[in-house]
Design a protein around this motif. Structure first.
Motif, short mmCIF file in Angstrom:
data_model
loop_
_atom_site.label_atom_id
_atom_site.label_comp_id
_atom_site.label_asym_id
_atom_site.label_seq_id
_atom_site.Cartn_x
_atom_site.Cartn_y
_atom_site.Cartn_z
N LEU A 183 0.84 -1.18 0.00
CA LEU A 183 0.00 0.00 0.00
C LEU A 183 0.88 1.24 0.00
CD1 LEU A 183 -3.08 0.21 0.04
CD2 LEU A 183 -2.95 0.68 2.48
N HIS A 184 0.69 2.10 -1.00
CA HIS A 184 1.46 3.34 -1.10
C HIS A 184 0.64 4.50 -0.56
CE1 HIS A 184 4.60 1.56 -3.74
NE2 HIS A 184 3.60 0.75 -4.07
N GLU A 185 1.34 5.53 -0.15
CA GLU A 185 0.66 6.69 0.44
C GLU A 185 -0.27 7.35 -0.57
OE1 GLU A 185 1.78 10.89 2.69
OE2 GLU A 185 3.28 9.78 1.56
N ARG A 186 0.07 7.26 -1.84
CA ARG A 186 -0.75 7.92 -2.86
C ARG A 186 -2.01 7.13 -3.18
NH1 ARG A 186 3.78 5.89 -5.44
NH2 ARG A 186 3.38 4.19 -6.92
N ASP A 187 -2.11 5.91 -2.72
CA ASP A 187 -3.29 5.09 -2.97
C ASP A 187 -4.50 5.66 -2.22
OD1 ASP A 187 -1.77 3.41 -4.50
OD2 ASP A 187 -1.39 1.98 -2.88
N PRO A 188 -5.71 5.46 -2.76
CA PRO A 188 -6.92 5.87 -1.99
C PRO A 188 -7.03 5.01 -0.74
CG PRO A 188 -7.52 4.61 -3.98
CD PRO A 188 -6.05 4.90 -4.09
N LEU A 189 -7.07 5.63 0.41
CA LEU A 189 -6.97 4.91 1.67
C LEU A 189 -8.21 5.10 2.52
CD1 LEU A 189 -3.30 5.93 2.61
CD2 LEU A 189 -4.05 3.81 1.50
N PRO A 245 -9.86 5.11 6.43
CA PRO A 245 -9.31 5.77 7.63
C PRO A 245 -8.27 4.94 8.37
CG PRO A 245 -11.67 6.12 7.51
CD PRO A 245 -11.32 5.18 6.40
N TYR A 246 -8.48 3.63 8.48
CA TYR A 246 -7.52 2.82 9.24
C TYR A 246 -6.17 2.75 8.51
CZ TYR A 246 -5.34 -1.10 11.63
OH TYR A 246 -4.45 -1.89 12.33
N GLU A 247 -6.20 2.57 7.18
CA GLU A 247 -4.95 2.50 6.43
C GLU A 247 -4.23 3.85 6.46
OE1 GLU A 247 -7.79 1.00 5.18
OE2 GLU A 247 -7.00 -0.94 5.79
N ARG A 248 -5.00 4.95 6.41
CA ARG A 248 -4.39 6.27 6.51
C ARG A 248 -3.70 6.44 7.85
NH1 ARG A 248 -2.12 9.39 3.51
NH2 ARG A 248 -3.85 9.19 2.01
N MET A 249 -4.30 5.91 8.91
CA MET A 249 -3.70 6.00 10.23
C MET A 249 -2.39 5.23 10.28
SD MET A 249 -5.18 4.55 13.85
CE MET A 249 -4.84 2.88 13.28
N LEU A 250 -2.32 4.09 9.56
CA LEU A 250 -1.07 3.32 9.54
C LEU A 250 0.08 4.15 8.97
CD1 LEU A 250 -2.25 -0.22 8.34
CD2 LEU A 250 -1.46 0.41 10.61
N PHE A 251 -0.18 4.89 7.91
CA PHE A 251 0.86 5.71 7.33
C PHE A 251 1.29 6.81 8.29
CE2 PHE A 251 -0.33 3.79 3.29
CZ PHE A 251 0.90 3.68 2.68
N GLU A 252 0.33 7.38 9.00
CA GLU A 252 0.67 8.44 9.94
C GLU A 252 1.51 7.90 11.10
OE1 GLU A 252 -3.07 10.01 11.05
OE2 GLU A 252 -3.42 11.03 9.14
N ALA A 291 -0.02 -5.60 9.31
CA ALA A 291 0.64 -4.56 8.51
C ALA A 291 2.08 -4.39 8.99
CB ALA A 291 -0.11 -3.23 8.64
N GLN A 292 2.99 -4.26 8.02
CA GLN A 292 4.41 -4.12 8.35
C GLN A 292 5.08 -3.35 7.23
OE1 GLN A 292 5.58 -4.84 11.14
NE2 GLN A 292 7.78 -4.75 10.95
N CYS A 293 6.07 -2.55 7.59
CA CYS A 293 6.82 -1.80 6.56
C CYS A 293 7.74 -2.71 5.76
CB CYS A 293 7.62 -0.68 7.22
SG CYS A 293 6.62 0.52 8.12
N ASP A 294 8.21 -3.80 6.34
CA ASP A 294 9.13 -4.72 5.69
C ASP A 294 8.34 -5.83 5.03
OD1 ASP A 294 11.19 -6.27 4.82
OD2 ASP A 294 11.92 -6.84 6.81
N THR A 322 3.09 -3.01 3.83
CA THR A 322 2.69 -4.30 3.28
C THR A 322 1.59 -4.86 4.16
OG1 THR A 322 4.91 -4.71 2.40
CG2 THR A 322 3.45 -6.61 2.63
N LEU A 323 0.43 -5.10 3.58
CA LEU A 323 -0.73 -5.55 4.34
C LEU A 323 -1.08 -6.98 3.97
CD1 LEU A 323 -1.03 -2.46 4.87
CD2 LEU A 323 -3.50 -2.79 4.73
N CYS A 324 -1.40 -7.74 5.00
CA CYS A 324 -1.89 -9.10 4.81
C CYS A 324 -3.21 -9.22 5.57
CB CYS A 324 -0.87 -10.11 5.32
SG CYS A 324 -1.43 -11.84 5.17
#
Length: 692
Positions: A276-282, A284-291, A318-321, A299-301
């Motif tokens: 999941l990239h920051e530019r993707d439509p997110l 609220p929960y996924e947006r919070m992960l980026f913040e 969810a994990q950055c690696d 990377t989401l599973c």
């Protein structure tokens, strides 16, 4: 042809060759050692080992060319259809020139494995009568091998066959051992997680434990369990974030299902893995992960939590690696999700059982309360007067609707009985009516009793409790003495009436309810609104269909009927046999004012039954001294000649400028209570506003 390599090489030469080849750890180095020995003996310029995979009909190629890195190629179809297949069909050694090779296998000749050469020789690798591969020897020039050279190549091949078999066995054993170790470790992880989560029957505790175990074994820092909310189109997210390995952050939130990644998993019931990239439509929960993780790629599973064919929820990791989610880890995480599904299913079942148990306890308490109070109420509505007939017509009109009803009347007029009649005649009569007296409950506990509370919501809240609104779902709720409800609690009651939803104390979870409210009061709500003692918006919401219950003094025709009904009921309860009531007693009771209304009358009859000896009701009580003719009001203002009660009240109201209450009001001049005067004005059809 028969070969005797030992006689040619000698014992020492054979020993040196064997030792050199046996020291090689894998097939790549073995092919390199084979080439060095072949070049030292001037037997070949190139050498390779070709292994046959019988189950797949493919060949693996291991070569050490004269220059460059070793060449290793597996599962090559070209090799499988080349000289190796000829060798399998005819186990004799294969020798040919470049021209013969390229004519027979043109595709292979064009491959990078075989640049043009002079001479080619392929000798079989065999063990226990089975050919499992071959050794290739190539000369760049066109010089054929002599018989002695050919015997040496055959010797090399025999030794390579033994060494290759050993290497394969060792690799297979290592792979099997590694696989066993891996399976053992996975089994231990599954057992640990299973033991940790199956004993958790609270969703919050379960998710915290799941997060703890997954973080420990996989180093995943964002773990959530997503369940569908009781509210349509909403999701409950129970999440844990390991910003600090020793101090995880636990959170519970609600979000819309539409547009969330979880929605896709709910529909497909399949695992979802994506970057999941920051530019993707997110959502609220996924947006919070980026913040939280400094806008890094996530990377989401998302793993479905299934109970049979039923979708319980989603385990979201969810994990950055992205390297965390390897094929092996995903396989294990799927198995973990199966264990978590069982735990979630158990927790939800326990939650529902606990809710039903608490509901049953509260219903039993409420029912017991009603049964205990039923003795102080009459069993049916008694009354044939015009005033009561009008009330019963209104009850019949409003019962089948879900409109809020406000029952007005003095204390003791039977407001609860009218509420029961409304409920009994309604479509909600399949479930019992829930009641509550707002004046009988301390202000501090009234909110808890109405809306319920969660464990730990306040001091002494040791267990969850279901409130009256939740108990009355799909039924009717009777709020008696609603005028005594604290001002600060009135907005919450208004919200339930408007939105049909509320929250328990100590919880932010909205609970939907379908309740028909019937309220009652003996107070003047309109005046309370003017005095800012009652919210105007709540008053208007309650006053949808008001029903005014006349006091007993305004329905004297009903008093004989009530006396007979009470005498029969009370004497039966006390084991007495009273079957006669003197007419004078009925007339005396009909002339009394009854400030306590029906309840006071019932108490008088009960005392009379207690004092009666025989089967004729004996009424000799101090209350009879208060009797007065019903047609002559007690008043400081006397009626003038020819003036009846109607004309008297009209005159006094005009003299008071329409003021009813207060020291200069009409009620004070007539010597009546404000509520008594208002009820008489209503009975006589007097509108004070029209007089001013």
């Amino acid at each position: 042809m028969s070969y005797t390599p030992m006689g040619d090489l000698g014992q020492q030469g054979l020993f040196d060759i064997t030792r050199t080849l046996l020291q090689q750890p894998d097939l790549a180095t073995l092919s390199d050692a084979l080439l060095r020995l072949a070049k030292q003996s001037a037997l070949a310029d190139r050498a390779a080992i070709v292994l046959w995979q019988a189950g797949h009909h493919r060949a693996s190629f291991y070569a050490a060319p004269a220059a460059g890195d070793p060449v290793t190629s597996e599962d090559e179809t070209l090799l499988a259809n080349g000289p190796m297949r000829r060798l399998l069909s005819r186990p004799d050694a294969l020798r040919c020139t470049w021209q013969e090779f390229s004519e027979t296998w043109p595709q292979l000749a064009a491959a990078p494995f075989y640049p043009p050469f002079g001479r080619y020789c392929l000798l079989p690798l065999a063990a226990e009568g089975r050919i499992f591969g071959a050794c290739e020897f190539i000369r760049n020039d066109d010089k054929p091998w002599t018989e002695q050279e050919y015997q040496r190549l055959h010797t090399f091949t025999q030794i390579v066959a033994v060494v290759t078999e050993q290497i394969q066995n060792r690799v297979t054993n290592n792979v099997d051992y590694d696989m066993l170790c891996h399976e053992r470790d996975n089994f231990r992880i599954l057992v640990a997680i299973t033991n940790a989560v199956l004993s958790r029957l609270d969703i919050d505790e379960l998710v915290s434990e799941v997060a703890k175990e997954i973080h420990h074994y996989f180093r995943i820092d964002a773990i959530s369990v997503v369940l569908r909310s009781d509210r349509k189109g909403k999701l409950n997210i129970y999440s844990t974030h390991y910003l600090d390995a020793h101090h995880p952050v636990h959170d519970q939130s609600e979000t819309d299902e539409a547009g969330a990644l979880t929605e896709r998993v709910f529909k497909s019931k399949e695992m979802l893995l994506l970057n999941l990239h920051e530019r993707d439509p997110l959502a609220p929960y996924e947006r919070m992960l980026f913040e939280i993780w400094d806008n890094k790629i996530q990377t989401l599973c998302l793993l479905p939590l299934m109970s049979g064919d039923t979708m319980l929820g989603v385990l979201k990791l969810a994990q950055c690696d992205e390297k965390v989610f390897t094929a092996a880890n995903l396989k294990l995480l799927r198995q973990i999700a199966e264990r978590v599904s069982i735990a979630v299913d158990n927790a939800l079942a326990y939650q529902e059982i606990h809710r039903l148990k608490e509901r049953l306890v509260d219903e039993n308490l409420a029912l017991t309360e009603q049964l205990n109070n039923v003795e102080s109420e009459f069993g049916e509505i008694v009354g044939r007067s015009d005033a009561m007939s009008n009330v019963l017509k209104q009850v019949e009109m409003v019962a089948q609707s879900d409109s809020t009803v406000l029952i007005l009347g003095e204390t003791g007029t039977g407001k609860e009985l009218i509420a029961r009649a409304i409920h009994t005649l309604s479509s909600r009569n399949g479930r019992r009516m829930v009641k509550m007296n707002c004046a009988a409950m301390p202000a501090g506990l009234l909110e808890s009793d109405l809306f319920g509370h969660e464990r730990g919501a306040f001091t002494g809240a040791s267990a969850q409790r279901i409130g009256r609104f939740e108990l009355a779902d799909k039924s009717s709720l009777f709020l008696d003495e609603v005028g005594d409800m604290p001002l600060e609690l009135q907005p919450k009651l208004l919200r339930v009436l408007q939105e049909q939803e509320f929250e328990r104390l100590g919880s932010n979870k909205l609970i939907q309810t379908d309740v028909r409210l019937i309220a009652a009061t003996n107070r003047d709500l309109r005046q309370m609104v003017i005095d800012r003692e009652f919210r105007s918006d709540l008053y208007y919401r309650l006053n949808v269909f008001p029903i005014y219950l006349p006091p007993l003094r305004d329905r004297p025709d009903d008093i004989p009927l009530l006396v007979k009904a009470f005498t029969t009921k009370i004497s039966r309860r006390m084991g007495r046999n009273i079957d006669s009531i003197p007419a004078e007693t009925l007339r005396a009771l009909s002339r009394m004012e009854w400030p306590g209304n029906v309840r006071e009358l019932e108490n008088v009859i009960e005392r009379a039954v207690l004092l009666t000896r025989g089967n004729v009701l004996q009424l000799s009580l101090p209350e009879l001294t208060t009797e007065r003719p019903a047609s002559q009001p007690v008043a400081t203002e006397q009626a003038q000649d020819g003036e009846d009660e109607y004309q008297l009240i009209i005159r006094v109201l005009k003299e008071s400028n329409g003021v009813v209450a207060g020291p200069r009001g009409a009620a004070q001049k007539l010597g009546l209570k404000r509520t008594t005067l208002l009820s008489r004005m209503k009975r006589l059809g007097i509108d004070k506003d029209a007089l001013v």
